[in-house]
Design a protein around this motif. Structure first.
Motif, PDB file in Angstrom:
ATOM      1  N   ALA A 132       0.759  -1.092  -0.054  1.00  0.00           N
ATOM      2  CA  ALA A 132       0.007  -0.074   0.002  1.00  0.00           C
ATOM      3  C   ALA A 132       0.922   1.351  -0.110  1.00  0.00           C
ATOM      4  CB  ALA A 132      -0.830   0.102   1.445  1.00  0.00           C
ATOM      5  N   ALA A 133       0.396   2.364  -0.496  1.00  0.00           N
ATOM      6  CA  ALA A 133       1.044   3.684  -0.490  1.00  0.00           C
ATOM      7  C   ALA A 133       1.577   4.032   0.737  1.00  0.00           C
ATOM      8  CB  ALA A 133       0.100   4.605  -1.077  1.00  0.00           C
ATOM      9  N   GLY A 134       2.840   4.282   0.963  1.00  0.00           N
ATOM     10  CA  GLY A 134       3.276   4.768   2.127  1.00  0.00           C
ATOM     11  C   GLY A 134       3.690   3.417   3.099  1.00  0.00           C
ATOM     12  N   GLU A 135       3.448   2.286   2.928  1.00  0.00           N
ATOM     13  CA  GLU A 135       3.581   0.988   3.576  1.00  0.00           C
ATOM     14  C   GLU A 135       5.434   0.856   3.089  1.00  0.00           C
ATOM     15  OE1 GLU A 135       2.590  -3.597   3.535  1.00  0.00           O
ATOM     16  OE2 GLU A 135       1.114  -2.112   3.618  1.00  0.00           O
ATOM     17  N   GLU A 136       6.226   0.415   4.097  1.00  0.00           N
ATOM     18  CA  GLU A 136       7.504   0.179   3.767  1.00  0.00           C
ATOM     19  C   GLU A 136       7.654  -1.500   3.494  1.00  0.00           C
ATOM     20  OE1 GLU A 136       6.957   1.623   7.079  1.00  0.00           O
ATOM     21  OE2 GLU A 136       7.093   3.666   6.212  1.00  0.00           O
ATOM     22  N   ASN A 137       8.573  -1.652   2.781  1.00  0.00           N
ATOM     23  CA  ASN A 137       9.161  -3.123   2.488  1.00  0.00           C
ATOM     24  C   ASN A 137      10.033  -3.370   3.672  1.00  0.00           C
ATOM     25  OD1 ASN A 137      10.222  -5.438   1.554  1.00  0.00           O
ATOM     26  ND2 ASN A 137      11.323  -4.802  -0.104  1.00  0.00           N
ATOM     27  N   ARG A 138       9.490  -4.674   4.419  1.00  0.00           N
ATOM     28  CA  ARG A 138      10.235  -5.085   5.478  1.00  0.00           C
ATOM     29  C   ARG A 138      11.070  -6.097   5.602  1.00  0.00           C
ATOM     30  NH1 ARG A 138      10.943  -0.622   8.599  1.00  0.00           N
ATOM     31  NH2 ARG A 138      10.265  -1.128  10.368  1.00  0.00           N
ATOM     32  N   MET A 174      19.411  -1.044   7.905  1.00  0.00           N
ATOM     33  CA  MET A 174      18.046  -0.792   8.480  1.00  0.00           C
ATOM     34  C   MET A 174      17.231  -0.273   7.204  1.00  0.00           C
ATOM     35  SD  MET A 174      18.062   3.109  10.243  1.00  0.00           S
ATOM     36  CE  MET A 174      16.536   3.269  10.520  1.00  0.00           C
ATOM     37  N   HIS A 175      15.708  -0.485   7.510  1.00  0.00           N
ATOM     38  CA  HIS A 175      14.870   0.011   6.312  1.00  0.00           C
ATOM     39  C   HIS A 175      14.511   1.425   6.787  1.00  0.00           C
ATOM     40  CE1 HIS A 175      13.685  -4.302   6.314  1.00  0.00           C
ATOM     41  NE2 HIS A 175      13.596  -3.877   5.090  1.00  0.00           N
ATOM     42  N   VAL A 176      14.336   2.073   5.730  1.00  0.00           N
ATOM     43  CA  VAL A 176      14.127   3.683   5.829  1.00  0.00           C
ATOM     44  C   VAL A 176      12.324   3.585   5.903  1.00  0.00           C
ATOM     45  CG1 VAL A 176      13.987   6.030   4.882  1.00  0.00           C
ATOM     46  CG2 VAL A 176      16.122   4.514   4.556  1.00  0.00           C
ATOM     47  N   ALA A 177      11.974   4.400   7.035  1.00  0.00           N
ATOM     48  CA  ALA A 177      10.597   4.508   7.058  1.00  0.00           C
ATOM     49  C   ALA A 177      10.264   5.806   6.748  1.00  0.00           C
ATOM     50  CB  ALA A 177      10.180   3.971   8.628  1.00  0.00           C
ATOM     51  N   GLN A 178       8.780   6.203   6.807  1.00  0.00           N
ATOM     52  CA  GLN A 178       8.280   7.275   6.605  1.00  0.00           C
ATOM     53  C   GLN A 178       8.488   8.498   7.372  1.00  0.00           C
ATOM     54  OE1 GLN A 178       6.367   7.929   3.670  1.00  0.00           O
ATOM     55  NE2 GLN A 178       6.502  10.088   3.932  1.00  0.00           N
ATOM     56  N   ARG A 179       8.665   7.806   8.697  1.00  0.00           N
ATOM     57  CA  ARG A 179       9.139   8.805   9.733  1.00  0.00           C
ATOM     58  C   ARG A 179      10.377   9.371   9.956  1.00  0.00           C
ATOM     59  NH1 ARG A 179      11.650   5.989  14.588  1.00  0.00           N
ATOM     60  NH2 ARG A 179      11.499   3.600  13.801  1.00  0.00           N
ATOM     61  N   HIS A 180      11.291   8.894   8.776  1.00  0.00           N
ATOM     62  CA  HIS A 180      12.767   9.166   8.845  1.00  0.00           C
ATOM     63  C   HIS A 180      12.701  10.247   7.498  1.00  0.00           C
ATOM     64  CE1 HIS A 180      13.389   4.628  10.125  1.00  0.00           C
ATOM     65  NE2 HIS A 180      13.714   5.743  11.010  1.00  0.00           N
ATOM     66  N   ASN A 232      12.139  13.836   5.648  1.00  0.00           N
ATOM     67  CA  ASN A 232      12.073  15.180   5.395  1.00  0.00           C
ATOM     68  C   ASN A 232      10.824  15.810   4.772  1.00  0.00           C
ATOM     69  OD1 ASN A 232      13.011  15.364   2.948  1.00  0.00           O
ATOM     70  ND2 ASN A 232      15.137  15.945   3.415  1.00  0.00           N
ATOM     71  N   MET A 233      10.730  16.986   4.662  1.00  0.00           N
ATOM     72  CA  MET A 233       9.934  17.733   3.880  1.00  0.00           C
ATOM     73  C   MET A 233       9.876  17.277   2.362  1.00  0.00           C
ATOM     74  SD  MET A 233       9.332  21.096   5.568  1.00  0.00           S
ATOM     75  CE  MET A 233      10.801  22.102   5.110  1.00  0.00           C
ATOM     76  N   ARG A 234      10.942  16.860   1.807  1.00  0.00           N
ATOM     77  CA  ARG A 234      10.852  16.714   0.442  1.00  0.00           C
ATOM     78  C   ARG A 234      10.576  15.092   0.063  1.00  0.00           C
ATOM     79  NH1 ARG A 234      12.611  20.330  -2.786  1.00  0.00           N
ATOM     80  NH2 ARG A 234      14.010  21.946  -1.914  1.00  0.00           N
ATOM     81  N   GLY A 235      10.285  14.193   1.345  1.00  0.00           N
ATOM     82  CA  GLY A 235      10.045  12.756   1.234  1.00  0.00           C
ATOM     83  C   GLY A 235      10.931  11.996   0.833  1.00  0.00           C
ATOM     84  N   ILE A 236      12.196  12.318   1.400  1.00  0.00           N
ATOM     85  CA  ILE A 236      13.393  11.502   1.298  1.00  0.00           C
ATOM     86  C   ILE A 236      14.021  11.429   2.640  1.00  0.00           C
ATOM     87  CG2 ILE A 236      14.153  12.086  -1.082  1.00  0.00           C
ATOM     88  CD1 ILE A 236      16.159  14.012  -0.169  1.00  0.00           C
ATOM     89  N   ALA A 237      14.965  10.547   2.852  1.00  0.00           N
ATOM     90  CA  ALA A 237      15.308  10.159   4.134  1.00  0.00           C
ATOM     91  C   ALA A 237      16.344  11.284   4.690  1.00  0.00           C
ATOM     92  CB  ALA A 237      16.402   9.013   4.019  1.00  0.00           C
ATOM     93  N   HIS A 238      15.873  12.067   5.812  1.00  0.00           N
ATOM     94  CA  HIS A 238      16.713  13.108   6.475  1.00  0.00           C
ATOM     95  C   HIS A 238      18.183  12.817   6.626  1.00  0.00           C
ATOM     96  CE1 HIS A 238      17.701  16.280   9.402  1.00  0.00           C
ATOM     97  NE2 HIS A 238      16.445  16.640   9.279  1.00  0.00           N
ATOM     98  N   GLY A 239      18.941  13.814   6.329  1.00  0.00           N
ATOM     99  CA  GLY A 239      20.461  13.633   6.086  1.00  0.00           C
ATOM    100  C   GLY A 239      21.049  13.459   7.822  1.00  0.00           C
ATOM    101  N   GLY A 240      20.137  13.998   8.673  1.00  0.00           N
ATOM    102  CA  GLY A 240      20.500  13.764  10.201  1.00  0.00           C
ATOM    103  C   GLY A 240      20.414  12.104  10.525  1.00  0.00           C
ATOM    104  N   MET A 241      19.316  11.570   9.886  1.00  0.00           N
ATOM    105  CA  MET A 241      18.922  10.148  10.253  1.00  0.00           C
ATOM    106  C   MET A 241      20.061   9.209   9.510  1.00  0.00           C
ATOM    107  SD  MET A 241      18.083   7.178   9.240  1.00  0.00           S
ATOM    108  CE  MET A 241      17.241   7.128   7.378  1.00  0.00           C
ATOM    109  N   LEU A 242      20.751   9.784   8.218  1.00  0.00           N
ATOM    110  CA  LEU A 242      21.461   8.965   7.651  1.00  0.00           C
ATOM    111  C   LEU A 242      22.833   9.157   8.224  1.00  0.00           C
ATOM    112  CD1 LEU A 242      20.743   9.676   3.963  1.00  0.00           C
ATOM    113  CD2 LEU A 242      20.169   7.547   5.245  1.00  0.00           C
ATOM    114  N   ALA A 243      23.154  10.209   8.881  1.00  0.00           N
ATOM    115  CA  ALA A 243      24.297  10.636   9.544  1.00  0.00           C
ATOM    116  C   ALA A 243      24.417   9.650  10.972  1.00  0.00           C
ATOM    117  CB  ALA A 243      24.664  12.048   9.789  1.00  0.00           C
ATOM    118  N   SER A 244      23.258   9.645  11.692  1.00  0.00           N
ATOM    119  CA  SER A 244      22.984   8.980  12.743  1.00  0.00           C
ATOM    120  C   SER A 244      23.561   7.531  12.600  1.00  0.00           C
ATOM    121  CB  SER A 244      21.713   9.255  13.585  1.00  0.00           C
ATOM    122  OG  SER A 244      21.644  10.280  14.020  1.00  0.00           O
TER     123      SER A 244
END
Length: 151
Positions: free
Chosen positions: A2-8, A43-49, A51-63
């Protein structure tokens, strides 16, 4: 899916990593592949990771990169030490998106008596996302109580 559902789906040979402390627990489930000197934290990138552009936040990737380097150093020295970040350098190369399986491929450059040096590349498939290198202070190993608490 489904839309927004992550592949796990977790690739074969990866095991759930149960350490990293409270901050990393909030990041999400981490997995490790540690065989033949190869260390990969993923790890899997989730929607909660995102930013406003819909891509993984740089801070999450740096973490993720910082965590992978510290855990990689600990695994490489067979937990005789733990490590605290002194310096972390990152270069962002491309974007990750929800559902992506992101792997941090760790390279240990040197573990000395006071400092250690390591680097990693974050990838999703063949796509390079981030390059990181760090300097880490060599610390006493974690206590059995800290390990039991997931540090």
């Amino acid at each position: 899916m489904a839309a927004g559902e992550e592949n796990r789906t977790v690739p074969a040979r990866f095991e759930r990593l149960k350490r990293g402390g409270p901050y990393i627990a909030g990041l999400g489930e981490l997995y490790v592949l540690h065989e033949g000197g190869r260390i990969v934290i993923a790890m899997h990138v989730a929607q909660r990771h995102t930013n406003m552009r819909g891509i993984a936040h740089g801070g999450m990737l740096a973490s993720l990169a910082d965590t992978a380097l510290g855990i990689g150093l600990t695994l490489a020295c067979e937990a005789r030490h733990s490590f605290v970040t002194v310096s972390l350098t990152t270069d962002f190369l491309d974007a990750a998106r929800p559902g992506d399986w992101v792997e941090a491929h760790v390279r240990i450059d040197r573990i000395g008596g006071r400092v250690a040096f390591a680097a990693c590349d974050l990838r999703t498939g063949e796509k390079a996302l981030l390059r990181a290198s760090g300097v880490f202070a060599v610390m006493a190993p974690l206590t059995p109580e800290q390990l039991a608490a997931g540090y």
